[in-house]
Design a protein around this motif. Sequence first.
Motif, PDB file in Angstrom:
ATOM      1  N   GLY A  38      12.503 -20.482 -12.479  1.00  0.00           N
ATOM      2  CA  GLY A  38      11.749 -20.769 -13.699  1.00  0.00           C
ATOM      3  C   GLY A  38      10.933 -19.579 -14.170  1.00  0.00           C
ATOM      4  O   GLY A  38       9.962 -19.743 -14.905  1.00  0.00           O
ATOM      5  N   GLY A  39      11.343 -18.385 -13.767  1.00  0.00           N
ATOM      6  CA  GLY A  39      10.678 -17.180 -14.244  1.00  0.00           C
ATOM      7  C   GLY A  39       9.319 -16.914 -13.597  1.00  0.00           C
ATOM      8  O   GLY A  39       8.616 -15.996 -13.991  1.00  0.00           O
ATOM      9  N   ARG A  40       8.964 -17.705 -12.585  1.00  0.00           N
ATOM     10  CA  ARG A  40       7.648 -17.495 -11.967  1.00  0.00           C
ATOM     11  C   ARG A  40       7.723 -16.458 -10.846  1.00  0.00           C
ATOM     12  O   ARG A  40       8.757 -16.282 -10.218  1.00  0.00           O
ATOM     13  CB  ARG A  40       7.098 -18.820 -11.431  1.00  0.00           C
ATOM     14  N   GLY A  41       6.601 -15.799 -10.611  1.00  0.00           N
ATOM     15  CA  GLY A  41       6.544 -14.790  -9.564  1.00  0.00           C
ATOM     16  C   GLY A  41       7.300 -13.533  -9.931  1.00  0.00           C
ATOM     17  O   GLY A  41       7.848 -12.857  -9.071  1.00  0.00           O
TER      18      GLY A  41
ATOM     19  N   ALA B  94       1.594 -19.355  -4.556  1.00  0.00           N
ATOM     20  CA  ALA B  94       1.063 -20.581  -5.160  1.00  0.00           C
ATOM     21  C   ALA B  94       2.194 -21.512  -5.591  1.00  0.00           C
ATOM     22  O   ALA B  94       2.125 -22.724  -5.375  1.00  0.00           O
ATOM     23  CB  ALA B  94       0.185 -20.233  -6.362  1.00  0.00           C
ATOM     24  N   ALA B  95       3.265 -20.952  -6.179  1.00  0.00           N
ATOM     25  CA  ALA B  95       4.327 -21.801  -6.723  1.00  0.00           C
ATOM     26  C   ALA B  95       5.315 -22.255  -5.656  1.00  0.00           C
ATOM     27  O   ALA B  95       5.834 -23.369  -5.716  1.00  0.00           O
ATOM     28  CB  ALA B  95       5.065 -21.053  -7.838  1.00  0.00           C
ATOM     29  N   PHE B  96       5.602 -21.399  -4.691  1.00  0.00           N
ATOM     30  CA  PHE B  96       6.703 -21.693  -3.753  1.00  0.00           C
ATOM     31  C   PHE B  96       6.263 -21.704  -2.289  1.00  0.00           C
ATOM     32  O   PHE B  96       7.086 -21.929  -1.398  1.00  0.00           O
ATOM     33  CB  PHE B  96       7.840 -20.665  -3.920  1.00  0.00           C
ATOM     34  N   GLY B  97       4.987 -21.420  -2.031  1.00  0.00           N
ATOM     35  CA  GLY B  97       4.502 -21.399  -0.652  1.00  0.00           C
ATOM     36  C   GLY B  97       5.098 -20.246   0.147  1.00  0.00           C
ATOM     37  O   GLY B  97       5.193 -20.324   1.374  1.00  0.00           O
ATOM     38  N   ASN B  98       5.509 -19.187  -0.541  1.00  0.00           N
ATOM     39  CA  ASN B  98       6.206 -18.083   0.126  1.00  0.00           C
ATOM     40  C   ASN B  98       5.900 -16.822  -0.686  1.00  0.00           C
ATOM     41  O   ASN B  98       6.128 -16.795  -1.892  1.00  0.00           O
ATOM     42  CB  ASN B  98       7.709 -18.415   0.091  1.00  0.00           C
TER      43      ASN B  98
END
Length: 454
Positions: free
Chosen positions: A164-167, A190-194
């Motif tokens: 989704g274009g994050r990170g 924050a978004a993926f825990g990684n």
Amino acid sequence: MIRKILIANRGEIALRIQRACREMGIASVAVHSTADADSMHVRLADESVCIGPPPARDSYLNIPAILSAAAITGADAIHPGYGFLSENASFAEMVELHGFVFIGPSPAHIRMMGDKIAAKEAMLKLGVPLVPGSDGALPSLASAVEVADRIGYPVLIKAAAGGGGRGMKVALVPDELAEAWQVARTESKAAFGNDAVYMEKYLDRPRHIEMQILADSYGNVVHFGERDCSLQRRHQKILEEAGSPVLSAAQRDALGETVTSALKGLGYRNAGTLEFLYQDGQFSFIEMNTRLQVEHPITEMVSNIDLVREQIRIASGEPLGYDQSAVTFSGHAIECRINAEDPETFIPTPGLVTIYHPPGGLGVRVDSALYAGYRVPPYYDSLIAKLIVHAPDRAQAIARLRRAIDEFAIIGVKTTLPLHRQILDDPSFQAGDYTIHWLEKFVAGLQADRPDAA
Ligand code: ADP
């Protein structure tokens, strides 16, 4: 034999899968949150089960609730659609562990492609060209500096677990690298825990071109041509075309050959899409999606295939039953993603749809779960309809789409329909002359032109 399928999704895609089930004589089970009790996907299903309160984590992402719903309704298989649990390898594993068929690839392949670094390593071994970048994850800022110096600026820091274009953060010059590195890692954590990140050369004028494939359990892999998804805002696709305005049939065949032979090598099964950036005649792999995609209808229109039906047949253990030579393409298709968003600010606009009148006529398809009196809930993705047209060539497809947009009435909530109309009126778009950066500039231009602009 699959007799009953639980569809672990909502909205237009749940309805899309349900339609394939009905045509195949397969019963369908809808699941829904309390916010979706009045949804079309629930109304039209053979059976439905409420799986929790509105927040997705308590309902559409609630694995025990979904597996229980499958068990109590006696479903044989689960179709995840796109989004939600569709790329969750543990979910696929649990589905199989509980004796259901997962309509998708093996959990191992979902896991591999979910880690973009592992995906790139696998594709490189299989002879698929990559965007120049780091060899795997970047262990430190110092290593990021080293790689950036080697490949040259601008560079892009990307999350290994991204989606989704994050990170994703660009560093145009060396001075911006430390911040891009930090922000990408923080966002990814924050978004993926990684917080694992890697680096790619940031391409300045690529097109996003992706290839749709299907693979059965017997080593047969076939591609269904490309989709050009270069029209993006914040790395999210807005409008897609099949085929790409810039690809020749010979280029399509060559890319298709690379992709199908790689997936044969991998032993991949079911539907998948390989995404590439295309610049200066060069294709570079960026990621693989191990699921049905939002934009799959344009492929269906030009290749005259029902991709969901094929997914179900493959999951039932049937062989594809045809080879590449049987896949032919006809005409041109375009899809507009219509979101319940303000077309100028892109702020979501949940609320009551008072009038709904979809367009019709030759070559027009609307995939949507909307109806007059439906209240768009504030909890989920803002996609409310996909308008798809098919015509003998691109110019006629554009003319048909403009006509269809003018007919389309969605009253009560603001939508992105007017933006699509403006895109279609633009001479550069009409000439097929655009890259992944085109739409952001186009939108900025529209904003600057508004009378209230400062
Ligand atoms: P996600 O999984 O978050 O969607 P992708 O790797 O698929 O991330 O990239 C999403 C979009 O970001 C691409 O379609 C493209 O527009 C842009 N992008 C990704 N990698 C690059 C790159 N190396 N250079 C320029 N743009 C890129």
